[in-house]
Write a protein that holds these residues in place. Structure first.
Motif, mmCIF file in Angstrom:
data_model
loop_
_atom_site.group_PDB
_atom_site.id
_atom_site.type_symbol
_atom_site.label_atom_id
_atom_site.label_comp_id
_atom_site.label_asym_id
_atom_site.label_seq_id
_atom_site.Cartn_x
_atom_site.Cartn_y
_atom_site.Cartn_z
ATOM 1 N N ARG A 24 0.828 -1.201 0.000
ATOM 2 C CA ARG A 24 0.000 0.000 0.000
ATOM 3 C C ARG A 24 0.869 1.259 0.000
ATOM 4 N NH1 ARG A 24 -2.669 0.239 5.211
ATOM 5 N NH2 ARG A 24 -0.806 1.417 5.767
ATOM 6 N N LEU A 25 1.937 1.244 0.788
ATOM 7 C CA LEU A 25 2.827 2.401 0.827
ATOM 8 C C LEU A 25 3.498 2.629 -0.521
ATOM 9 C CD1 LEU A 25 4.532 1.889 4.309
ATOM 10 C CD2 LEU A 25 2.818 3.590 3.693
ATOM 11 N N PHE A 26 3.892 1.541 -1.176
ATOM 12 C CA PHE A 26 4.510 1.672 -2.498
ATOM 13 C C PHE A 26 3.504 2.248 -3.496
ATOM 14 C CE2 PHE A 26 5.312 -0.805 -6.570
ATOM 15 C CZ PHE A 26 6.136 0.170 -7.107
ATOM 16 N N THR A 27 2.263 1.773 -3.463
ATOM 17 C CA THR A 27 1.231 2.308 -4.354
ATOM 18 C C THR A 27 1.008 3.794 -4.087
ATOM 19 O OG1 THR A 27 0.154 0.132 -4.350
ATOM 20 C CG2 THR A 27 -1.142 1.998 -5.150
ATOM 21 N N GLN A 28 0.999 4.175 -2.819
ATOM 22 C CA GLN A 28 0.819 5.582 -2.460
ATOM 23 C C GLN A 28 1.971 6.428 -2.988
ATOM 24 O OE1 GLN A 28 0.068 6.238 1.735
ATOM 25 N NE2 GLN A 28 1.242 8.142 1.705
ATOM 26 N N GLU A 29 3.215 5.970 -2.810
ATOM 27 C CA GLU A 29 4.368 6.736 -3.287
ATOM 28 C C GLU A 29 4.401 6.805 -4.810
ATOM 29 O OE1 GLU A 29 6.342 8.501 -1.625
ATOM 30 O OE2 GLU A 29 5.922 7.867 0.428
#
Length: 541
Positions: free
Chosen positions: A279-284
């Motif tokens: 999720r963090l990678f998708t957000q970044e």
């Protein structure tokens, strides 16, 4: 019968040998997935990776010059049944006796091949080690080939792990990474670890060598791109990708390599709670798109690509995954303030699931949460009026008194200072405002006496919101604006609107965000779209 010479060619290839021209293409413009694949099995047979199994074992110790004579002689008779386990580093037996009294390390295996000439024992795999040979005899040719490919994979992945754990020259390391990726892509074995093991090896390499140049980073990402077409990146690799998105948002790697990876995550991920770094990678990644020229237009095209050109999105997981990413990003903007205010677990604590109660930040003093008293002027330090008249008569009450929190009278020796109206907590400015000022701003000025309040405004206004507003740092403000606009985009798709209304039905946003003018504007639009939708499952929300 398989050709013995064919099976030896892959095993005898030098681990640090030069790569072919076809596997040396690292230009981003040419596309990261254009690779020459050399399939190791002309028959196209596929095998499940063996981790353990029953097999007959025979060990012959001899000088190598007499190997062929011993294999065809009448003295080769005794076989032992063993249940062998293929560990990460060796071949071991469940009954460590006889031939398998000690484990056979993969590093000691010099050669691995099939026996296929005349008069040789049937269905055998030969493992050569210094001073002898181990023969493994299976029940049929399929099991023999399955043992051969599994042992070959374990032996090769063991060597790659050792080589890439101690890098020397990075040009050689890059060639080894390409060879490792090609080995995984062309292996006849079918198992999740066939692609995950190389990704874990490379993520460990990147984590332990954080001082690589940007070009080395991009070359490695391009090299492993084919493995990511059908696999989620492991957690450590996600952190590396996040760092690249933050530091190089305009890199072509973000568009050419990360886009299909994020698309796959949004289409197939089932629970971000089990893999929060995805999720963090998708957000970044989305924030990196927003940094491009006409960033929100690029983000809008990406959202449209996830929905598809038809009126009905074919991927049911895309919407809930996008909403989860948006909510997490919005909460992250207020994370430090929320933690300092009420001592609740932070998002990072919730993600990690291991933070203890006594490790949390101390709560913000309660005095910082009081509404500003209406009586003292900004420049006055005393709660009394600046008029030097005698203090005996009490001051007249204001015509429109505002409710206040009862405060105990201070001792006469200590002057009472008003609570501060501005607090700086981790670069977040908390401005406490009066209830009537907040109400006037949200109503948009005075209105006619016979007009009714706007229903959407009423939904977004609560006493808790009226007491304070948050002025975010510039970066957090951009994050909030980006993901608020994504929620607005999602509400424009007819097929997504019922599920979106259900997901947002409790209005799952921090109340501090509801005091943000830009966010409130976008949320009003979303609610308006829900209200205008004639379908009951949308408007009833």
């Amino acid at each position: 019968m398989h050709n013995n010479q064919f099976y030896q060619c892959e095993e005898n290839k030098p681990l640090l040998g030069e790569m072919s021209e076809g596997n040396n293409n690292t230009k981003l413009g040419a596309g990261p997935c254009k690779r020459t694949l050399h399939h190791c099995s002309s028959s196209g047979m596929r095998y499940k990776l063996l981790h353990e199994g029953d097999i007959q074992v025979c060990v012959v110790k001899h000088p190598r010059t007499f190997l062929s004579k011993i294999l065809t002689s009448k003295f080769l008779r005794r076989w032992e049944p063993h249940h062998l386990t293929l560990t990460d580093s060796s071949l071991t037996s469940a009954t460590p006796t006889g031939y398998m009294e000690t484990s056979l390390s993969y590093s000691s295996i010099e050669d691995l091949q099939l026996l296929s000439w005349d008069n040789a024992p049937k269905y055998c795999v030969q493992l050569s080690f210094p001073g002898g040979t181990v023969l493994l005899q299976a029940a049929n040719s399929y099991l023999r080939d399955q043992w051969f490919h599994s042992l070959q994979w374990k032996k090769k992945i063991y060597k790659y792990r050792k080589v890439l754990n101690n890098p020397s020259r990075w040009d050689v390391v890059l060639k080894e990474i390409r060879a490792l990726v090609d080995m995984a892509l062309t292996s006849p074995l079918q198992d999740e670890s066939i692609h995950q093991a190389p990704l874990h090896i490379i993520s460990t390499l990147l984590a332990e060598n954080s001082n690589l140049s940007t070009q080395d980073h991009e070359n490695i990402i391009v090299a492993i791109a084919p493995l990511l077409e059908n696999n989620h990146p492991p957690p450590d690799l996600c952190e590396f990708f996040c760092k690249h998105c933050r530091e190089r948002p305009r890199s072509m790697v973000v568009i050419e390599v990360f886009t299909p990876v994020v698309q796959r995550i949004l289409k197939h991920n089932m629970d971000f709670g089990k893999c929060p770094r995805l999720r963090l990678f998708t957000q970044e990644y989305i924030l990196a798109l927003n940094e491009l020229n006409a960033g929100m237009e690029v983000v809008k095209k990406f959202v449209h690509s996830m929905h598809g050109p038809t009126g009905q999105c074919p991927h049911p997981r895309v919407l809930p995954n996008l909403v989860a990413v948006c909510l997490a990003a919005i909460y992250s903007c207020y994370e430090e303030f929320i933690n300092s205010r009420d001592n609740s677990p932070s998002l990072k604590e919730i993600r990690n699931g291991c933070q203890q109660q006594n490790d949390r930040k101390p709560p913000m003093p309660l005095r910082l949460l009081r509404p500003e008293p209406p009586t003292p002027p900004p420049a006055t330090l005393l709660p009394l009026s600046a008029n030097p008249s005698p203090p005996q008569p009490p001051p007249p009450a204001p015509s429109n008194p505002t409710p206040s929190i009862p405060i105990s009278s201070p001792t006469p020796s200590l002057p009472l200072s008003p609570p501060p109206s501005v607090v700086n907590s981790s670069e977040i400015l908390v401005e406490l405002e009066r209830n009537n000022t907040a109400n006037t701003r949200r109503k948009g000025g005075p209105s006619g006496g016979d007009s009714e309040p706007n229903l959407i405004d009423c939904l977004l206004v609560s006493p808790a919101v009226n007491t304070l507003s948050i002025q975010l740092p510039a970066q957090a403000d951009r994050v909030l604006g980006c993901f608020a606009l994504i929620l607005k985009m999602l509400s424009d798709y007819d097929d997504w609107r019922p599920a979106l209304a259900s997901l947002l039905q409790p209005i799952p946003f921090p109340k501090e965000a509801l005091a943000h003018a830009k966010f409130t504007k976008e949320l009003k639009y979303v609610i308006q779209r829900f209200a205008e939708d004639p379908r009951q499952e949308v408007s009833a929300r």
